[in-house]
Design a protein around this motif. Structure first.
Motif, PDB file in Angstrom:
ATOM      1  N   HIS A 149      15.140   3.747 -37.144  1.00 24.24           N
ATOM      2  CA  HIS A 149      16.120   2.914 -37.828  1.00 24.24           C
ATOM      3  C   HIS A 149      15.593   1.486 -37.960  1.00 24.24           C
ATOM      4  O   HIS A 149      15.697   0.859 -39.027  1.00 24.24           O
ATOM      5  CB  HIS A 149      17.442   2.931 -37.056  1.00 24.24           C
ATOM      6  N   ARG A 150      15.009   0.952 -36.896  1.00 26.16           N
ATOM      7  CA  ARG A 150      14.427  -0.396 -36.937  1.00 26.16           C
ATOM      8  C   ARG A 150      13.316  -0.485 -37.983  1.00 26.16           C
ATOM      9  O   ARG A 150      13.234  -1.438 -38.756  1.00 26.16           O
ATOM     10  CB  ARG A 150      13.848  -0.770 -35.572  1.00 26.16           C
ATOM     11  N   ALA A 151      12.448   0.532 -37.977  1.00 26.72           N
ATOM     12  CA  ALA A 151      11.323   0.541 -38.923  1.00 26.72           C
ATOM     13  C   ALA A 151      11.823   0.613 -40.365  1.00 26.72           C
ATOM     14  O   ALA A 151      11.321  -0.092 -41.250  1.00 26.72           O
ATOM     15  CB  ALA A 151      10.383   1.696 -38.619  1.00 26.72           C
ATOM     16  N   ASP A 152      12.807   1.485 -40.622  1.00 25.43           N
ATOM     17  CA  ASP A 152      13.369   1.610 -41.969  1.00 25.43           C
ATOM     18  C   ASP A 152      13.960   0.278 -42.444  1.00 25.43           C
ATOM     19  O   ASP A 152      13.762  -0.133 -43.595  1.00 25.43           O
ATOM     20  CB  ASP A 152      14.466   2.685 -41.994  1.00 25.43           C
ATOM     21  N   ALA A 153      14.702  -0.375 -41.553  1.00 28.84           N
ATOM     22  CA  ALA A 153      15.327  -1.648 -41.916  1.00 28.84           C
ATOM     23  C   ALA A 153      14.271  -2.705 -42.230  1.00 28.84           C
ATOM     24  O   ALA A 153      14.403  -3.476 -43.189  1.00 28.84           O
ATOM     25  CB  ALA A 153      16.239  -2.134 -40.791  1.00 28.84           C
ATOM     26  N   ALA A 154      13.200  -2.724 -41.419  1.00 31.83           N
ATOM     27  CA  ALA A 154      12.129  -3.705 -41.646  1.00 31.83           C
ATOM     28  C   ALA A 154      11.437  -3.467 -42.976  1.00 31.83           C
ATOM     29  O   ALA A 154      11.143  -4.407 -43.731  1.00 31.83           O
ATOM     30  CB  ALA A 154      11.120  -3.646 -40.496  1.00 31.83           C
ATOM     31  N   LEU A 155      11.162  -2.193 -43.296  1.00 35.60           N
ATOM     32  CA  LEU A 155      10.497  -1.864 -44.551  1.00 35.60           C
ATOM     33  C   LEU A 155      11.372  -2.204 -45.757  1.00 35.60           C
ATOM     34  O   LEU A 155      10.890  -2.731 -46.769  1.00 35.60           O
ATOM     35  CB  LEU A 155      10.121  -0.375 -44.573  1.00 35.60           C
ATOM     36  N   THR A 156      12.673  -1.889 -45.664  1.00 37.73           N
ATOM     37  CA  THR A 156      13.584  -2.177 -46.760  1.00 37.73           C
ATOM     38  C   THR A 156      13.717  -3.675 -46.985  1.00 37.73           C
ATOM     39  O   THR A 156      13.709  -4.161 -48.121  1.00 37.73           O
ATOM     40  CB  THR A 156      14.977  -1.570 -46.485  1.00 37.73           C
ATOM     41  N   ASP A 157      13.796  -4.425 -45.879  1.00 40.58           N
ATOM     42  CA  ASP A 157      13.898  -5.881 -45.973  1.00 40.58           C
ATOM     43  C   ASP A 157      12.633  -6.466 -46.609  1.00 40.58           C
ATOM     44  O   ASP A 157      12.695  -7.337 -47.481  1.00 40.58           O
ATOM     45  CB  ASP A 157      14.118  -6.478 -44.588  1.00 40.58           C
ATOM     46  N   PHE A 158      11.464  -5.961 -46.172  1.00 35.26           N
ATOM     47  CA  PHE A 158      10.196  -6.445 -46.728  1.00 35.26           C
ATOM     48  C   PHE A 158      10.121  -6.184 -48.231  1.00 35.26           C
ATOM     49  O   PHE A 158       9.754  -7.062 -49.014  1.00 35.26           O
ATOM     50  CB  PHE A 158       9.019  -5.769 -46.033  1.00 35.26           C
ATOM     51  N   ARG A 159      10.480  -4.979 -48.637  1.00 38.52           N
ATOM     52  CA  ARG A 159      10.404  -4.634 -50.065  1.00 38.52           C
ATOM     53  C   ARG A 159      11.300  -5.547 -50.896  1.00 38.52           C
ATOM     54  O   ARG A 159      10.894  -6.048 -51.946  1.00 38.52           O
ATOM     55  CB  ARG A 159      10.803  -3.177 -50.271  1.00 38.52           C
ATOM     56  N   GLY A 160      12.526  -5.771 -50.419  1.00 33.84           N
ATOM     57  CA  GLY A 160      13.459  -6.607 -51.167  1.00 33.84           C
ATOM     58  C   GLY A 160      12.967  -8.041 -51.299  1.00 33.84           C
ATOM     59  O   GLY A 160      13.022  -8.633 -52.374  1.00 33.84           O
ATOM     60  N   ARG A 161      12.458  -8.614 -50.182  1.00 28.55           N
ATOM     61  CA  ARG A 161      12.005  -9.999 -50.220  1.00 28.55           C
ATOM     62  C   ARG A 161      10.751 -10.160 -51.069  1.00 28.55           C
ATOM     63  O   ARG A 161      10.624 -11.109 -51.851  1.00 28.55           O
ATOM     64  CB  ARG A 161      11.755 -10.507 -48.801  1.00 28.55           C
ATOM     65  N   ALA A 162       9.800  -9.208 -50.934  1.00 26.32           N
ATOM     66  CA  ALA A 162       8.552  -9.303 -51.695  1.00 26.32           C
ATOM     67  C   ALA A 162       8.819  -9.158 -53.189  1.00 26.32           C
ATOM     68  O   ALA A 162       8.269  -9.896 -54.015  1.00 26.32           O
ATOM     69  CB  ALA A 162       7.573  -8.228 -51.221  1.00 26.32           C
ATOM     70  N   ARG A 163       9.682  -8.206 -53.545  1.00 27.71           N
ATOM     71  CA  ARG A 163       9.992  -7.993 -54.966  1.00 27.71           C
ATOM     72  C   ARG A 163      10.666  -9.218 -55.562  1.00 27.71           C
ATOM     73  O   ARG A 163      10.327  -9.654 -56.663  1.00 27.71           O
ATOM     74  CB  ARG A 163      10.897  -6.766 -55.084  1.00 27.71           C
ATOM     75  N   ALA A 164      11.619  -9.806 -54.816  1.00 30.61           N
ATOM     76  CA  ALA A 164      12.322 -10.987 -55.315  1.00 30.61           C
ATOM     77  C   ALA A 164      11.368 -12.166 -55.463  1.00 30.61           C
ATOM     78  O   ALA A 164      11.445 -12.931 -56.432  1.00 30.61           O
ATOM     79  CB  ALA A 164      13.470 -11.352 -54.362  1.00 30.61           C
ATOM     80  N   GLU A 165      10.441 -12.323 -54.511  1.00 29.44           N
ATOM     81  CA  GLU A 165       9.487 -13.432 -54.578  1.00 29.44           C
ATOM     82  C   GLU A 165       8.560 -13.297 -55.779  1.00 29.44           C
ATOM     83  O   GLU A 165       8.282 -14.270 -56.483  1.00 29.44           O
ATOM     84  CB  GLU A 165       8.663 -13.486 -53.286  1.00 29.44           C
ATOM     85  N   LEU A 166       8.079 -12.075 -56.032  1.00 29.96           N
ATOM     86  CA  LEU A 166       7.204 -11.850 -57.186  1.00 29.96           C
ATOM     87  C   LEU A 166       7.925 -12.144 -58.493  1.00 29.96           C
ATOM     88  O   LEU A 166       7.396 -12.817 -59.382  1.00 29.96           O
ATOM     89  CB  LEU A 166       6.695 -10.407 -57.179  1.00 29.96           C
ATOM     90  N   ARG A 167       9.151 -11.629 -58.620  1.00 29.80           N
ATOM     91  CA  ARG A 167       9.910 -11.841 -59.859  1.00 29.80           C
ATOM     92  C   ARG A 167      10.232 -13.318 -60.062  1.00 29.80           C
ATOM     93  O   ARG A 167      10.150 -13.839 -61.180  1.00 29.80           O
ATOM     94  CB  ARG A 167      11.204 -11.024 -59.832  1.00 29.80           C
ATOM     95  N   SER A 168      10.597 -14.016 -58.982  1.00 31.46           N
ATOM     96  CA  SER A 168      10.915 -15.439 -59.090  1.00 31.46           C
ATOM     97  C   SER A 168       9.683 -16.235 -59.497  1.00 31.46           C
ATOM     98  O   SER A 168       9.763 -17.161 -60.308  1.00 31.46           O
ATOM     99  CB  SER A 168      11.464 -15.967 -57.762  1.00 31.46           C
ATOM    100  N   HIS A 169       8.534 -15.872 -58.922  1.00 31.91           N
ATOM    101  CA  HIS A 169       7.285 -16.570 -59.240  1.00 31.91           C
ATOM    102  C   HIS A 169       6.975 -16.465 -60.735  1.00 31.91           C
ATOM    103  O   HIS A 169       6.663 -17.467 -61.389  1.00 31.91           O
ATOM    104  CB  HIS A 169       6.144 -15.978 -58.421  1.00 31.91           C
ATOM    105  N   VAL A 170       7.082 -15.257 -61.282  1.00 37.50           N
ATOM    106  CA  VAL A 170       6.794 -15.048 -62.702  1.00 37.50           C
ATOM    107  C   VAL A 170       7.847 -15.739 -63.561  1.00 37.50           C
ATOM    108  O   VAL A 170       7.526 -16.341 -64.588  1.00 37.50           O
ATOM    109  CB  VAL A 170       6.724 -13.540 -63.027  1.00 37.50           C
ATOM    110  N   ALA A 171       9.125 -15.672 -63.147  1.00 44.90           N
ATOM    111  CA  ALA A 171      10.198 -16.299 -63.922  1.00 44.90           C
ATOM    112  C   ALA A 171      10.038 -17.809 -64.003  1.00 44.90           C
ATOM    113  O   ALA A 171      10.408 -18.426 -64.995  1.00 44.90           O
ATOM    114  CB  ALA A 171      11.567 -15.949 -63.320  1.00 44.90           C
ATOM    115  N   ARG A 172       9.453 -18.421 -62.945  1.00 45.55           N
ATOM    116  CA  ARG A 172       9.229 -19.874 -62.954  1.00 45.55           C
ATOM    117  C   ARG A 172       7.986 -20.253 -63.747  1.00 45.55           C
ATOM    118  O   ARG A 172       7.621 -21.420 -63.824  1.00 45.55           O
ATOM    119  CB  ARG A 172       9.096 -20.382 -61.520  1.00 45.55           C
ATOM    120  N   GLY A 173       7.319 -19.262 -64.342  1.00 42.21           N
ATOM    121  CA  GLY A 173       6.134 -19.551 -65.144  1.00 42.21           C
ATOM    122  C   GLY A 173       4.844 -19.437 -64.385  1.00 42.21           C
ATOM    123  O   GLY A 173       3.776 -19.759 -64.908  1.00 42.21           O
ATOM    124  N   GLY A 174       4.898 -18.960 -63.128  1.00 38.68           N
ATOM    125  CA  GLY A 174       3.685 -18.798 -62.344  1.00 38.68           C
ATOM    126  C   GLY A 174       2.842 -17.640 -62.858  1.00 38.68           C
ATOM    127  O   GLY A 174       3.362 -16.682 -63.428  1.00 38.68           O
TER     128      GLY A 174
END
Length: 201
Positions: A149-174
């Motif tokens: 359960h801990r591992a699943d939560a960590a993986l899900t959290d990582f995926r969400g944060r990484a995906r949001a960071e990538l999309r935000s970076h591109v949206a800001r023109g990066g």
């Protein structure tokens, strides 16, 4: 959603960028990508024919600087930019709307990822409680499920944060270069190998 330049709008916008200062073709492509928040990335096949046409109309001149060809607006080109100030404002407003739309899409993706994470955690917690009632507390399977359960939560959290960071970076023109994605893939492969090693103890 990519902004759509109406007939002649891209030509005028290129002239306006050159009115800010001399630029080479690649610099113009980067500037267009940045000014549109990454929603529009013109190709060389789009930019250079328009620059050639502007040169033919004597609205820009070009000089060779080493390996780069630098384009500079002429007095006639600057006069056209000034005369069409209203049209340019309309173009800028349209591009601003496109940037706002992509920003809204990114925020929506982040909200969806967080809702999914909360739902996954709640479901995992319910499953864990149900299984705990049917298995003795000191059973190794209970401890393993808790850690899973801990591992699943960590993986899900990582995926969400990484995906949001990538999309935000591109949206800001990066810029998201292929080499950067290669590094991400390599890091994820190493992480997967680390998980396998941990399972082997």
């Amino acid at each position: 959603m990519s902004p759509v330049f109406s007939h002649g709008d891209l030509r005028l916008y290129i002239l306006s960028l050159l009115a800010e200062g001399p630029r080479h073709g690649y610099d113009l492509m980067q500037a267009l990508t940045e000014r549109t928040g990454g929603t529009y990335s013109p190709s060389a096949g789009t930019i250079y024919p328009r620059l050639a046409k502007l040169e033919e109309e004597r609205l820009v001149t070009k000089t060779v600087d080493g390996r780069k060809t630098v384009y500079e607006i002429t007095d006639a080109g600057r006069a056209e930019v000034e005369a069409r100030g209203g049209d340019l404002e309309d173009i800028q407003a349209g591009l601003a709307d496109s940037v706002r739309l992509i920003a809204d899409e990114v925020r929506g993706s982040v909200r969806d990822a967080m809702r999914s994470l909360r739902a996954d955690l709640a479901a995992a917690s319910r499953d864990e409680r149900e299984q705990a009632r049917s298995v003795p507390a000191d059973d190794p399977r209970v401890r393993s499920r808790e850690q899973l359960h801990r591992a699943d939560a960590a993986l899900t959290d990582f995926r969400g944060r990484a995906r949001a960071e990538l999309r935000s970076h591109v949206a800001r023109g990066g810029e998201l270069a292929a080499s950067a994605v290669d590094e991400i893939e390599t890091a994820l492969r190493h992480a997967s190998e680390a998980v396998s090693r941990a399972m082997r103890g």
